[in-house]
Design an enzyme around this catalytic site. Structure first.
Site, PDB file in Angstrom:
ATOM      1  N   GLU A   6     -39.772  33.728  11.503  1.00 29.24           N
ATOM      2  CA  GLU A   6     -40.167  32.402  11.028  1.00 29.24           C
ATOM      3  C   GLU A   6     -39.000  31.659  10.369  1.00 29.24           C
ATOM      4  OE1 GLU A   6     -42.988  30.775  11.419  1.00 29.24           O
ATOM      5  OE2 GLU A   6     -43.994  32.393  12.498  1.00 29.24           O
ATOM      6  N   GLU A  29     -39.270  24.016   7.308  1.00 27.01           N
ATOM      7  CA  GLU A  29     -39.289  23.599   8.705  1.00 27.01           C
ATOM      8  C   GLU A  29     -38.190  22.547   8.924  1.00 27.01           C
ATOM      9  OE1 GLU A  29     -42.354  21.038  11.476  1.00 27.01           O
ATOM     10  OE2 GLU A  29     -43.185  22.356   9.941  1.00 27.01           O
TER      11      GLU A  29
END
Length: 255
Positions: free
Chosen positions: A93, A113
């Site tokens: 991730e 992100e």
């Protein structure tokens, strides 16, 4: 008198240091030692990584100590597999590179992100890339932080960041089992799971985390990356990966 006061302060500091060191040596810290953590994540503080300096070992241990079952449940082999799976998924991730010879040494490079386009302001943050208002709400309630009003805590407070990842790992949601129970081989598929091809193994954890984008569509790079990290960490910790590592033929939990 001042000398005795200074000695008392030094003694108190020494006791605190011993206590902290002892806490780290117990539980999860007895498996993921400071040196093991550094070896697993050798590039987390690389100058190329936006998260450099954020994912400290001390923050990891402090967060783990608030989840007594994390990295402490089951046999020694169960514990190693659970931790290898946790770091395998979270390293994917937060990975900083793909396709390089050292591809699986770049976990924990990002804390946010990149595009910040998914569910703003509740875009992916932290080791598990916590995403969506509902997850921020549930995680915040569980750890006693108002993450709905202040989602940036997940990318500015490393202990909070790790705690959100551990909360997600330990918690079953809807028709999904907890990743923790799957890693410990304590999950029994329902008839619906069996019909959907969801079988015990690391692949189901990928399905829990991101099944809608990665599962049931054949071999894909994201699955390969998750498996690569997991395999590396299992080897480092001295445990086996088990079977069913991918979710190539599994329908996602929402289907």
């Amino acid at each position: 008198m001042a000398r005795f006061a200074a000695l008392a302060v030094c003694a108190a500091a020494l006791l605190l240091a011993v206590a902290v060191g002892g806490a780290a040596a117990q539980g999860v810290g007895s498996v993921i030692t400071r040196s093991v953590y550094a070896s697993m994540l050798p590039n987390r503080d690389n100058s190329l990584c936006p998260a450099r300096g954020f994912y400290t070992y001390d923050a990891f241990i402090a967060a783990a100590n608030t989840f007594p079952g994390f990295g402490t449940t089951g046999s020694a082999d169960d514990i190693k597999r659970d931790l290898a799976a946790f770091f395998g998924q979270t390293s994917h991730e937060t990975t900083g590179t793909r396709g390089a010879a050292d591809q699986f040494q770049w976990g924990y490079c990002f804390k946010e992100e990149i595009s910040k386009a998914t569910s703003p302001p509740y875009y992916g943050r932290g080791p598990i890339q916590l995403t969506g208002r509902s997850n921020y709400d549930l995680a915040g309630r569980a750890i006693g932080k108002d993450l709905v009003s202040n989602p940036d805590l997940v990318s500015t407070d490393a202990v909070v960041s790790f705690r959100t990842a551990m909360w997600f790992w330990m918690t079953a949601q809807g028709n999904k089992p907890s990743s923790h129970n799957v890693a410990l081989r304590r999950w029994t598929p329902t008839a619906a799971d069996t019909a959907a091809g969801r079988v015990p193994g690391y692949g189901v954890i990928t399905n829990i985390i991101n099944g809608g984008l990665e599962c049931g569509m054949g071999r894909n790079d994201a699955n390969v990356d998750r498996i690569g990290y997991y395999t590396r960490y299992c080897s480092m910790l001295g445990t086996s990966t088990g079977g069913n590592l991918d979710c190539y033929t599994q329908r996602n939990f929402a289907s």
